[in-house]
Every structure is written in C-alpha cells, then in structure tokens.
Design a protein around this motif. Structure first.
Motif: not given
Length: 630
Positions: A291-313
């Motif tokens: 739930t904190s994906y946006f609210s804790d943006w600065d501390h969850q960077q690794s998960w965005r590249s490991n998941l969001v960009s990963h699944e898109f690619i």
C-alpha cells in the motif's frame, strides 16, 4: 487367488491404456466456441464459481485443467488442489467423469448420443491464508486468473480453441485487463471471444478502490496504469511519480524500437493483504506492491525496477521473443527452461537499466543495488557443484519452495546472476567497439523486430550467439558457455570492473541495503558473521561455511541474547564491531524448539556491507548505461 491376481493385473493394464488415451494436440480449429462464465462475487469466502458450456460430439471426451504456465516456468500443481466440485452434465443429466490415473490434470467422460454441448460446473477455492498460496481475493480486490478457472478439450492446439468469457463481479467494482469488453450489464461483463492462449495470457484485476491513468496519451497503442488498492488513499500518486511510469514506456520504445501489442495494461494491486506478486503477459503485466508504493516512494526504489519495469519488458523478452523450448502446443505439455538466463536474466538487466533511465529508480540506488547483487552471488558457494545453467531447472525441481541452505543449494540464480552476465556482455561490446555499439543495439535487433507482431517468435542458444556476433564480432559462444557452465570461483564480476567500478565491503550499509532490510524486516549480517535474522531474532538464513555455519547454526534457531544481553539488532552490530578490537568470540544464547544452548562464534573481521567503489582512471560505463536515451 490366481483369478483375483489376473483380474487385478487386467485392471492395472486397463488403467494404463486409459492413461495413454489423452490425445496429443493437433494444429486444427476446435468446432464451436466454449462459453465460460466466472462468478467472482464471493469475496468473503474467496470462492470462484465457474460454469462452462463446451460444444461436443457423442463419444469419449477428455477435458484438461491447465498445468504448465509460461511465466511460472513450472507445473502449477497448487491450482489443481484448489479445483473442486466438478460436475459434468448434458441436457440436465449428470455425466460421470474419471480422472486419468497417471495424468491428474485430465478428466475422461463419455458424451451420450445426441448431445451437442457439455456443461461443466466447478469451484476454484482461492487460498484463504498465505500458507495455502497467493491470496487472490480480498474484500477490496481480486484477480481473475483464467488458467485456474477453465477446462479445455484435449487434442487441439491452444490457439485453435475459442472461448467466450464473461465474469460477474461484486456490485460497483471496476476492472481492467487486456481482454476487449463487448458489453457490461450491471456487475456482469462479457468479453470478445479469444483463443485459449490469449485468454490465459489476459488476467483481469478488479476492485472497490480503482484508478486508471493513461501513460501514453494519444498513442495508437494505448498504455494504462490500472490500480486497485486496499483504500482510496493508496491510489494517490504525485505527478512526478506518474511521469516516471510514462518515461518507462518511452524509454522502452527507444530501446526496442517496437511494441508487440495493440494496447498494454499495467495491472497493479496496492495491498498488504492481496499477496500475488507479479507475472508477465503479452498485453499486460501483474504487479503486486504494498500500500505504501507511492507514499514511501524514496524507500521502495528497488521493487519498481525488480517488478514494474521487469514485467513490462517481458512483453518483448519472454512473451514476443520466446525460448523455442517453451513454445508448446497447449498448457499440458512440458516446457523446458534452458534459456531462462535470457528470458529472465536479460529482463532483470533491462528492468534495472530502464528503471534508472526512466527515473523510476535513482542511478545511485541502482549502483548500490548492483553491489548487493554482486556480493550475494559472489557468496554462492554452491557454484562449486552446480552451474548457473543448471539453476534454470530449479522452478521445475523445487516449485519455488523455500530452501534451507540457499547459498549452497542455489535457487533461481539465472535471474540476478544472469543480470551480471548481461552487464558483462554489454560492457564487452562497448569496450570492443570503442563505445560505438552496446547491448542496446542487440536488444533492438533481437527483441525489436517485426513491429506489431503478436505471434511469439522462438529462439535458441545459437540464435543468441549469432545475434550478438551481428552487433560485435567475438567468440560469444565460449564467453557465455564459460559463465553458464563454469564453477567460479566467485560470481561473474568482470562487467562491473569493465564499468569502472569494483565490489568492496565497508562497515556502513548503503541506503539501498538499509531499505531492503526494512522492506524484508530483517537484520542482515550475512557478509560478516554469516547470518540474517528476522524481527523476532529468528535465524532466516546462514551462509554455508561462514562463521555462523562453522559454529553449528542454521535456520530454526532463535537468538535470545548476545554476550549476556537480550537480543536487539544494534547489539549484534556492536558485538561484531567490538570483536574486531578485543578479539573475543561472540557469545550467543539460542533457542531451538524446546532446547536452549550457548554458542560462541569466533569472528573478528568486523562489519561488512557491500558497496561499489570507483576504479581510478577507468571509464564510468555505468553512468552511460543508466543515462536516459534521447
């Protein structure tokens, strides 16, 4: 007695005959369209009710429950356990079925004369708790995974079987997915008929709290971020955060020079209860985040590249360009995973690169993340007996269950160690070409071809080698074989050195390291004393042949006290630091089940946390790799 034995043998033989009667698929069209309706309204008890109407002819019929799923890289046996309540009927008369004695996913029945359609009714009992599998239903959201919610006739290729799907959702819920909506009447939605392959590749996310954002306004191939959340407040994103997702789409287009979808939907569940993490699809991607994906943006960077960009690619790497040994005719024939170091390894590499290029992740975080990856796999002592290539079999061997000795057993290392190999390839191309060419060129040539094509295009190891040579002449076969089949020592870190950096260890954790500790809720002393502890002091990982291992520790122990004082993470930090100067063993009081013991760990080399350090005079190729494409 003799006659009884003969009868028993005959029965066994008849079972074997039936087991061989599952028809092999032929590339032909199935006559008629299967009607499929899913009732997903019982979110309280997490039960999906399914009704199918299958056109048939009289005589024997075999229905298959999907077993092998592309993104899972393994048979999905857990779904079969949650498949229940199957009743077959025709013209309101029940028809008995028999499960195949050797193929648990096959159901045999005989259709009476004059019957033109077979009705199949059953339930999918979604996991109620996490130990039963991923939670797919909550009072606020759900996922419709079609492969768990249908039976299909044997004897046909998946692309030859057409289905007309409909779904009934809780009142006032909104939904998104790759399927084309034909009609919505209240809570019931009917979609355009698609073949079985497309249907299973097109999950649906629905929820009470829903938001849709256009990530490429005005584009001929629309791209949307579709979000469901535990609460409406979780859907709030700043313009900067949304722009980073938009930049991801554009950076992918600039890298690959193509797309292979008519539209693409990011399906995102922002939840602390929904627990399905992620899966790739051709025209969509599943992304389970907190739930904190946006609210804790600065501390969850690794998960965005490991998941969001990963699944898109994966729309390019895995769904469009696909290993030839995974191009099976239907979902009940075995797939082979030999090229997952490309399918997942190259995707992991591009996920992090495009994460940095788009601004989803800071380049500094990516460097720190790369240090963590390099250190972890440099400590994979299991490479002494098991090659990276063999880890591509791990999803089939272990079904992604937890392991007791990860560093020695090795798991799905083709993801992140594969990423290190592709960094090695990228920097080698840059070095050999005098910075004129890079892995960007290979990605465009290999994944970016035939713009707009949906049908998957297979490849082999030879194709990978040939395509690399088309970008930069080199002995890529030997280069890759050495890294895939070799035994070290240590991880393939030449790409980091060629990037102008080297792996080092300091007594202070990087911000990335601290963020991962916080996200995982652990205290990580893996590279010093050789163990990792959760918030309760339970040992969750021990480095094979590390100091803690040599002292006899393993998972299953809980740390009670350190040097006579009740355990706190900061006490372990202090004890490791003190042992470096006073040269005394660290005394640990531990509990295992109902037993207590005192163990002394002789470790005196201080705290160690991975970091990257610049190599004087070497070009900083990481800075170039992470720079956005113009």
């Amino acid at each position: 007695m003799k006659s009884i034995t003969i009868i028993a043998i005959a029965l066994c033989l008849s079972s074997l005959v039936r087991a061989q009667d599952v028809a092999r698929p032929l590339d032909r069209k199935y006559p008629g369209v299967i009607e499929l309706h899913v009732d997903a309204t019982n979110v309280g008890q997490k039960i999906y009710k399914v009704h199918e109407r299958i056109p048939v002819k009289s005589g024997p019929v075999t229905l298959l429950y999907p077993q092998w799923l592309l993104g899972a890289h393994a048979p999905s046996d857990s779904s079969l356990a949650q498949f229940a309540g199957l009743i077959l009927s025709a013209d309101q008369h029940r028809i008995e079925w028999q499960r195949d004695p050797l193929n648990m996913h096959a159901f045999h029945a005989t259709v009476p004369a004059g019957v033109a359609a077979l009705d199949a009714d059953f339930e999918f009992l979604s996991p109620l708790e996490g130990n039963q599998g991923a939670i797919l239903m909550t009072p606020e959201m759900l996922a419709v995974h079609w492969e768990a919610l249908l039976l299909y006739p044997a004897g046909f290729y998946a692309h030859g079987i057409m289905l007309q799907p409909t779904v009934t959702l809780p009142e006032n819920w909104q939904f998104a997915g790759a399927l084309e909506l034909v009609e919505r009447s209240g809570a019931r939605a009917r979609f355009k008929a698609v073949n079985l392959e497309e249907l299973i590749d097109s999950p649906l996310y629905a929820g009470k709290n829903f938001k849709r954002i256009d990530l490429d306004p005005g584009a001929k191939a629309p791209v949307f971020l579709n979000m469901v959340a535990d609460g409406p407040e979780n859907l709030h994103a700043t313009s900067q955060q949304i722009e980073a997702h938009r930049a991801l789409v554009q950076q992918a287009y600039k890298l690959f020079g193509s797309h292979h979808y008519d539209h693409y939907d990011f399906l995102m569940a922002l939840s602390d209860e929904f627990s399905f993490s992620g899966l790739e699809h051709h025209q969509s991607g599943e992304n389970g985040v907190r739930t904190s994906y946006f609210s804790d943006w600065d501390h969850q960077q690794s998960w965005r590249s490991n998941l969001v960009s990963h699944e898109f690619i994966h729309s390019w790497d895995g769904k469009f360009r696909r290993p030839a040994d995974q191009l099976t005719a239907n979902f009940n024939l075995p797939m082979q995973d030999s090229l997952l170091w490309v399918y997942e390894g190259a995707t992991s590499y591009w996920g992090h690169v495009l994460g940095a290029r788009s601004g989803l992740v800071q380049a500094s975080q990516m460097r720190e993340g790369l240090a963590a990856t390099a250190a972890l796999y440099d400590h994979r002592v299991g490479r002494s007996w098991r090659s990276l290539a063999d880890t591509t079999n791990e999803p089939i061997i272990n079904r992604r269950r937890p392991l007791g000795w990860m560093s020695f057993q090795r798991a799905e290392d083709y993801y992140s160690e594969g990423e290190l190999i592709w960094l090695d390839v990228d920097t080698k191309i840059r070095e050999l070409s005098g910075e004129k060419r890079s892995l960007d060129d290979w990605a465009r040539n290999f994944f970016g071809i035939e713009n707009g094509r949906h049908q998957p295009l297979g490849y082999t190891f030879k194709d990978v080698v040939t395509s690399l040579n088309a970008v930069q002449a080199y002995d890529w076969r030997a280069f890759l074989s050495e890294r895939l089949e070799g035994h070290g020592p240590g991880a393939p870190l030449a790409g980091i050195a060629r990037s102008g950096w080297k792996l080092t260890y300091t007594d202070t954790p990087t911000d990335f390291f601290k963020d991962v500790e916080a996200y995982r809720k652990v205290a990580d002393f893996y590279y010093s004393i050789g163990l990792t502890l959760d918030a309760t002091g339970r040992i969750v990982d021990v480095l094979w042949n590390g100091p803690a291992f040599k002292a006899g520790l393993s998972q299953g122990f809980t740390l009670i006290a350190i040097n006579g004082k009740a355990y706190k993470p900061e006490l372990m930090t202090a004890a490791i630091s003190a042992a470096k100067s006073d040269h005394r063993p660290i005394e640990l009081l531990l509990r295992q089940a109902e037993r207590y013991q005192t163990t002394r760990v002789d470790y005196q080399d201080g705290l160690k946390y991975p970091s990257l350090e610049r190599i004087d005079g070497a070009p900083d190729r990481l800075e170039t790799i992470f720079r956005p494409l113009p």
